[in-house]
Design a protein around this motif. Structure first.
Motif, PDB file in Angstrom:
ATOM      1  N   LYS A  34       0.839  -1.201   0.000  1.00 27.45           N
ATOM      2  CA  LYS A  34       0.000   0.000   0.000  1.00 27.45           C
ATOM      3  C   LYS A  34       0.872   1.248   0.000  1.00 27.45           C
ATOM      4  CE  LYS A  34      -3.593   2.350   2.575  1.00 27.45           C
ATOM      5  NZ  LYS A  34      -4.232   2.508   3.854  1.00 27.45           N
ATOM      6  N   TYR A  35       1.906   1.251   0.812  1.00 30.12           N
ATOM      7  CA  TYR A  35       2.829   2.380   0.854  1.00 30.12           C
ATOM      8  C   TYR A  35       3.544   2.532  -0.491  1.00 30.12           C
ATOM      9  CZ  TYR A  35       6.495   5.516   2.447  1.00 30.12           C
ATOM     10  OH  TYR A  35       7.332   6.581   2.590  1.00 30.12           O
ATOM     11  N   ALA A  36       3.961   1.416  -1.069  1.00 30.47           N
ATOM     12  CA  ALA A  36       4.661   1.452  -2.362  1.00 30.47           C
ATOM     13  C   ALA A  36       3.761   1.992  -3.453  1.00 30.47           C
ATOM     14  CB  ALA A  36       5.165   0.059  -2.728  1.00 30.47           C
ATOM     15  N   ALA A  37       2.469   1.665  -3.410  1.00 35.18           N
ATOM     16  CA  ALA A  37       1.539   2.149  -4.430  1.00 35.18           C
ATOM     17  C   ALA A  37       1.456   3.670  -4.396  1.00 35.18           C
ATOM     18  CB  ALA A  37       0.166   1.532  -4.229  1.00 35.18           C
ATOM     19  N   GLU A  38       1.455   4.245  -3.197  1.00 40.91           N
ATOM     20  CA  GLU A  38       1.407   5.704  -3.072  1.00 40.91           C
ATOM     21  C   GLU A  38       2.740   6.334  -3.449  1.00 40.91           C
ATOM     22  OE1 GLU A  38       0.470   6.170   1.023  1.00 40.91           O
ATOM     23  OE2 GLU A  38      -1.497   5.232   0.836  1.00 40.91           O
ATOM     24  N   PHE A  39       3.807   5.670  -3.122  1.00 41.57           N
ATOM     25  CA  PHE A  39       5.157   6.196  -3.252  1.00 41.57           C
ATOM     26  C   PHE A  39       5.728   6.008  -4.652  1.00 41.57           C
ATOM     27  CE2 PHE A  39       9.400   6.881  -1.594  1.00 41.57           C
ATOM     28  CZ  PHE A  39      10.186   6.022  -2.323  1.00 41.57           C
ATOM     29  N   ALA A  40       5.725   4.796  -5.161  1.00 39.00           N
ATOM     30  CA  ALA A  40       6.412   4.485  -6.413  1.00 39.00           C
ATOM     31  C   ALA A  40       5.594   4.834  -7.646  1.00 39.00           C
ATOM     32  CB  ALA A  40       6.794   3.006  -6.447  1.00 39.00           C
TER      33      ALA A  40
END
Length: 143
Positions: A34-40
């Motif tokens: 979930k964090y990667a989806a927002e970040f990357a």
């Protein structure tokens, strides 16, 4: 509106940003995804989900104790829960941390999900060792 240095919002492409998420538990992996989806997503990055499967000594690495198709299917299903494309890989090794290290490119960006705690956890110690090897590690809080 423009400033003296050109347009205020300039998209700078990041070449080959690769984010690595080591699989530990489904819950922690979901938090990191979930964090990667927002970040990357904003950076046109590529996300790799890596599950290191430890094969005991006495068993050939090319013949693990768990069906490789089962491990790959489980990891692909988890990766498909994200709205962004995630490549899922299963790595076979004798030691979990060594298997993860072998699959990392130099200077990798690694997202490790962990629960908040005041004392050093195994994840915090792993993050410190990976940083010492030159990798970038981001802690993602999970429940």
């Amino acid at each position: 509106r423009q400033s003296a240095f050109g347009p205020e919002s300039v998209a700078i492409p990041v070449a080959n940003l690769q984010v690595v998420i080591p699989y530990r538990t489904p819950q922690s992996t979901r938090a990191a995804m979930k964090y990667a989806a927002e970040f990357a997503n904003d950076l046109n990055g590529r996300v790799r989900l890596i599950d290191v499967h430890v094969v005991p000594y006495g068993v050939a690495l090319d013949r693990p104790t768990v069906d490789p198709r089962h491990l790959a299917r489980k990891l692909r299903q988890l990766a498909q829960e994200s709205e962004m494309p995630i490549s899922a890989e299963v790595v076979y090794a004798r030691d979990w941390e060594q298997g993860l290290r072998r699959s990392l490119a130099p200077g990798s960006l690694i997202l490790i999900a962990m629960k908040r705690s005041w004392w050093p956890t195994s994840e915090k110690r792993l993050a410190a060792r990976l940083r010492k090897l030159g990798h970038q590690v981001i802690w993602v809080e999970s429940d």
